[in-house]
Design a protein around this motif. Structure first.
Motif, PDB file in Angstrom:
ATOM      1  N   LEU A   1       1.068  -1.144  -0.066  1.00  0.00           N
ATOM      2  CA  LEU A   1      -0.126  -0.019  -0.122  1.00  0.00           C
ATOM      3  C   LEU A   1       0.692   1.058   0.005  1.00  0.00           C
ATOM      4  N   THR A   2       0.827   1.983  -0.957  1.00  0.00           N
ATOM      5  CA  THR A   2       1.499   3.337  -0.938  1.00  0.00           C
ATOM      6  C   THR A   2       0.586   4.304  -1.448  1.00  0.00           C
ATOM      7  N   ALA A   3       0.963   5.695  -1.390  1.00  0.00           N
ATOM      8  CA  ALA A   3      -0.045   6.925  -1.559  1.00  0.00           C
ATOM      9  C   ALA A   3      -0.097   6.966  -3.259  1.00  0.00           C
ATOM     10  N   GLU A   4       0.625   5.978  -3.881  1.00  0.00           N
ATOM     11  CA  GLU A   4       0.259   6.121  -5.424  1.00  0.00           C
ATOM     12  C   GLU A   4      -1.179   5.512  -5.675  1.00  0.00           C
ATOM     13  N   LYS A   5      -1.607   4.709  -4.780  1.00  0.00           N
ATOM     14  CA  LYS A   5      -2.619   3.779  -4.866  1.00  0.00           C
ATOM     15  C   LYS A   5      -4.174   4.566  -4.371  1.00  0.00           C
TER      16      LYS A   5
ATOM     17  N   SER B   1       5.269   3.212   2.919  1.00  0.00           N
ATOM     18  CA  SER B   1       4.400   2.003   2.515  1.00  0.00           C
ATOM     19  C   SER B   1       3.948   1.209   3.812  1.00  0.00           C
ATOM     20  N   MET B   2       2.939   0.446   3.412  1.00  0.00           N
ATOM     21  CA  MET B   2       2.574  -0.769   4.268  1.00  0.00           C
ATOM     22  C   MET B   2       2.437  -1.818   3.558  1.00  0.00           C
ATOM     23  N   ARG B   3       3.143  -2.926   4.322  1.00  0.00           N
ATOM     24  CA  ARG B   3       3.287  -4.405   3.464  1.00  0.00           C
ATOM     25  C   ARG B   3       2.370  -5.330   4.484  1.00  0.00           C
ATOM     26  N   PRO B   4       1.275  -5.737   3.825  1.00  0.00           N
ATOM     27  CA  PRO B   4       0.429  -6.343   4.384  1.00  0.00           C
ATOM     28  C   PRO B   4       1.279  -7.757   4.791  1.00  0.00           C
ATOM     29  N   PHE B   5       0.559  -8.232   5.846  1.00  0.00           N
ATOM     30  CA  PHE B   5       1.133  -9.568   6.573  1.00  0.00           C
ATOM     31  C   PHE B   5       2.508  -9.396   7.275  1.00  0.00           C
ATOM     32  N   VAL B   6       3.324  -8.612   6.506  1.00  0.00           N
ATOM     33  CA  VAL B   6       4.667  -8.322   7.207  1.00  0.00           C
ATOM     34  C   VAL B   6       4.610  -7.610   8.501  1.00  0.00           C
TER      35      VAL B   6
END
Length: 400
Positions: free
Chosen positions: A33-37, A162-167
């Motif tokens: 997940l990043t701001a670009e999305k 950014s956010m890394r799901p699960f990690v």
């Protein structure tokens, strides 16, 4: 790896035996997940000056989508209202225990930051109802903001947050050497730094974090945290006849104090203290360097004394005030001044701990324990600093 409950409520556990050096998590870059999305409607209206705000808005947008969100399984596992114990959500009665700590100031600063950013993006939110729904309250925004701060990392090849799901379900262990890294495809990975048995929780390190920082940013603390720090709020008094000369001196030698809202110098500076475990550090002069230097400057008592300090610095080719004064009496006075400040802070922490012991039953037990850990850690650092300072006084000349 399998996410499940732990003493931190959420964590990642080994679903089978894992060997050291084995890749245990890999998250493709397209799932990050990043701001670009963010929706184009939002990106067109949003300023680029924020760090955490864009991801906060992305989380709020994905929560509004519900099951239609690409990240629905992940978003549904994020902390719900009431589960986050960051000090920004504490009430006045709870925060009162932390008034003498770094966490108290950090909480006030974070709340102000969140409020300012919320007010600056309210029009963006209201202009995109198809993205966020009818309305987002300050509390909803703050909860999403805290979630992002506690779970986001800087990007692999840039400053992108950014956010890394699960990690981010991996909990923090300060002695772990495992961290989140990235391969050439920018995929987020975790490599096991040791063997894990089936069912064992897998930890990573978030880096060196004091309990004050952990309490504000993550909503938890660690017992006996070796990264704990204490803070002294030092200042050149307004009634000091040499105040302007001392401020000029500090500016000239790259030690400016904090600025007021109008751009003038406050004469104040928060100085960080860390625990000293090795006598060699003290002998090398790397212990409490800023606190000791500031104390020497505060205790300057004449224009001649200021010139003398500058000459001492030039002779030793050392940063201004970072070496003991040649005049033993002046050095003793400065170190005793610092000792008095440390002792005042120690007394404040001891009083806060006594107040915490008699706290009413309705105070949240988790937050009570967090407050105790923050106070205990800072008190340990303060007492450690006091001990080293007493030992270094010339001929033990501590004031009574």
């Amino acid at each position: 790896m399998a996410p499940t409950s732990s003493r931190w409520k959420r964590g990642l556990f080994a679903a089978r035996s894992i060997r050291a050096g084995e890749q245990i998590v890999r998250i493709p870059h397209e799932l990050v997940l990043t701001a670009e999305k963010l929706d184009d409607c939002v990106k067109k209206l949003l300023s680029t000056e924020y760090d955490w705000c864009p991801l906060t808005l992305l989380i709020l947008a994905e929560q509004h989508k519900g099951e239609a969100s690409r990240w629905a399984p992940y978003v549904s596992c994020l902390p719900s209202f009431g589960d986050h114990h960051s000090t920004i959500f504490w009430g006045k009665e709870e925060l009162k225990f932390l008034e003498c700590t770094r966490a108290f100031r950090g909480t006030a600063e974070r709340r102000e930051m969140i409020s300012d950013e919320y007010n600056s993006v309210k029009d963006v939110i209201s202009s995109c109802p198809h993205v966020f729904g009818e309305d987002i309250s300050l509390f909803q925004f703050a909860h999403a903001y805290a979630t992002v701060v506690s779970r986001a990392w800087n990007g692999a090849l840039s400053s992108e947050i950014s956010m890394r799901p699960f990690v981010d379900f991996c909990n923090h262990d300060p002695v772990s050497h495992a961290t989140v890294s990235h391969d050439t495809c920018k995929d987020a990975t975790i490599i096991a730094e040791r063997d894990y048995t089936k069912g064992e929780e897998v930890f990573i390190s978030y880096g060196k974090r004091s309990n004050a920082v952990l309490a504000v940013d993550y909503g938890f603390v660690l017992p006996n945290n070796l990264s704990d720090q204490a803070e002294l709020w030092m200042e050149i008094p307004w009634n000091d006849p040499l105040r302007e000369k001392k401020l000029e001196l500090m500016r000239a030698f790259n030690m400016p104090t904090l600025q007021n809202a109008d751009g003038t110098e406050s004469g104040e500076l928060p100085v960080i203290l860390e625990e000293v475990l090795d006598s060699a550090d003290w002998e090398d002069g790397v212990v409490l360097p800023q606190a000791r230097a500031f104390s020497r400057i505060i205790c300057l008592d004449s224009l001649e004394d200021i010139e003398s300090m500058i000459q001492e610095s030039d002779t030793l080719q050392a940063p201004l005030a970072y070496q003991p004064r040649k005049d033993v009496a002046k050095e003793t006075r400065a170190m005793n001044f610092l000792l008095e400040m440390i002792q005042e802070s120690i007394t404040s922490h001891e009083q806060a701990l006594l107040m915490l012991q008699s706290a009413p039953d309705h105070i949240n037990k988790i937050r009570r324990g967090m407050a105790e850990a923050v106070l205990d850690g800072e008190l340990r650092v303060l007492e450690n600093s006091r001990g080293w300072l007493k030992d270094c006084l010339p001929n033990g000349q501590e004031q009574v």
